[in-house]
Write an enzyme that holds these catalytic residues in place. Structure first.
Site, short mmCIF file in Angstrom:
data_model
loop_
_atom_site.label_atom_id
_atom_site.label_comp_id
_atom_site.label_asym_id
_atom_site.label_seq_id
_atom_site.Cartn_x
_atom_site.Cartn_y
_atom_site.Cartn_z
N LYS A 127 -23.44 16.06 8.18
CA LYS A 127 -22.44 16.48 9.17
C LYS A 127 -21.95 15.32 10.02
CE LYS A 127 -19.87 19.34 11.40
NZ LYS A 127 -18.67 19.88 10.76
N SER A 176 0.83 -1.20 0.00
CA SER A 176 0.00 0.00 0.00
C SER A 176 0.87 1.26 0.00
CB SER A 176 -0.96 -0.02 1.19
OG SER A 176 -2.09 0.79 0.92
#
Length: 361
Positions: A222, A170
């Site tokens: 949110k 990765s």
């Protein structure tokens, strides 16, 4: 002292004054001990304060002194004036430093930056070999290191070779693509090209026990990613869009660094890990080999037949010692809660990370 009158004295001798010395009580010696202790503490504070000022500002008798170097060299193989510098990149890639009792361990990002700058300033260093043993980490940290390597290559025209050890997956592979060549140990695990955003949801668990989340948010999105409520389809779409953008950035980096077609990269960039042999077959690396093979390739790419091989490591000098000790002693918040041990590498943020890694950070 006490004056005592004695009657048993020879005639004509008159009065005599005899002084009897009183012994010091335990309280007296305790007070002396405390006073000495506080005096020594004050002296230590003073020395640390003055030492940190002098060393950090590097002023001696009004003249500016060159700052203390932050890199030490260990010679592994001495052969000529030209040098190959080895820089180790190990553990989770992060731009956060870690504090010890006396010394502060800088972040991997800072260490790599310092050591590449040191190699850039040393005219004898003709090439750099990066030893990578990392499952990746933060997207930003990975990209900063990648940028530092490409900047070093562009600014110095010096070659960079990567040698993969146990793991270069990765983010560990992301930074590897900046090199001119990649050598992997036969047992290396690499690949894991992709992005992960760990999200744990405990909404059903807390509902089972009658716990309610009464958070008040300014908008429908949110609370995106909150572990206390079920994720909506809109929230999932937003997060997938972010993940996809960062994934395409990863794919582009691999395509550019390895000179592979983007569509070809996408076919092998589904997050899976590869052995060194599989990575070679897919064009992710250039060669299988051992440390001596990586050194030989580095010399070859730099056009060297012989070179002195040195390993860089972080240098801790008096400036670091005085600076951190004085910081610890004089900081306003002397008591703080350390919850770093409660966090693991699975932060709730997008990461270039192979989650299967379980080695030491």
């Amino acid at each position: 002292m006490t004056d005592i009158q004695h009657n048993n004295v020879p005639p004509g001798a008159g009065w005599q004054t005899v002084y009897i010395k009183k012994s010091r009580g335990a309280g007296f010696w305790i007070a002396i001990g405390f006073a000495l202790f506080f005096f020594l503490c004050a002296l230590l504070f003073f020395v640390l304060f003055i030492g940190s000022l002098v060393l950090n500002k590097s002023f001696i008798t009004g003249a500016v002194v060159k700052a203390e170097k932050h890199v030490d060299e260990t010679i592994l193989e001495e052969n000529g004036e030209n040098k190959v510098a080895i820089i180790s990149i190990k553990g989770i890639l992060s731009n956060e430093s870690a504090e010890g009792f006396f010394l502060e361990k800088p972040s991997i990002v800072d260490v790599v930056k310092q050591q590449l700058e040191y190699a850039a300033d040393d005219n004898q260093v003709k090439a750099v070999l990066l030893e990578i043993d990392s499952p990746g980490g933060g997207i930003t940290a990975s990209d900063i290191i990648y940028h530092q390597i490409t900047k070093f290559k562009t600014g110095t025209q010096k070659k960079v070779v990567v040698y993969m050890q146990d793991v270069a997956a990765s983010g560990g592979y992301y930074i590897s693509t900046a090199a001119d060549a990649i050598v992997a140990h036969p047992t290396t695990i690499t690949g894991s090209i992709g992005v992960i955003m760990p999200l744990i949801n405990v909404a059903e668990l807390i509902n089972r026990y009658g716990i309610k989340d009464n958070s008040i948010a300014s908008g429908n999105l949110k609370e995106i990613g909150s572990p206390l409520k079920q994720m909506t389809a809109d929230e999932a779409d937003v997060l997938k869009g972010i993940i996809n953008e960062m994934y395409l950035q990863f794919v582009q980096v691999v395509s550019t660094g390895r000179n592979l077609d983007i569509e070809a990269v996408k076919k092998i960039a589904d997050g899976r890990i590869y052995t060194g042999k599989q990575a070679l077959e897919n064009g992710l690396i250039d060669q299988l080999g051992y440390p001596e093979d990586a050194i030989a390739m580095t010399k070859k790419m730099a056009g060297l037949t012989e070179a002195t091989v040195v390993r860089y490591k972080k240098h801790y000098g008096l400036t670091d010692l005085f600076g951190l000790m004085s910081k610890k002693l004089f900081q306003q918040n002397t008591i703080k809660l350390d919850i770093s041990h409660l966090r693991d590498r699975n932060d709730t943020k997008p990461m270039y990370l192979w989650n299967g890694y379980s080695g030491n950070e």
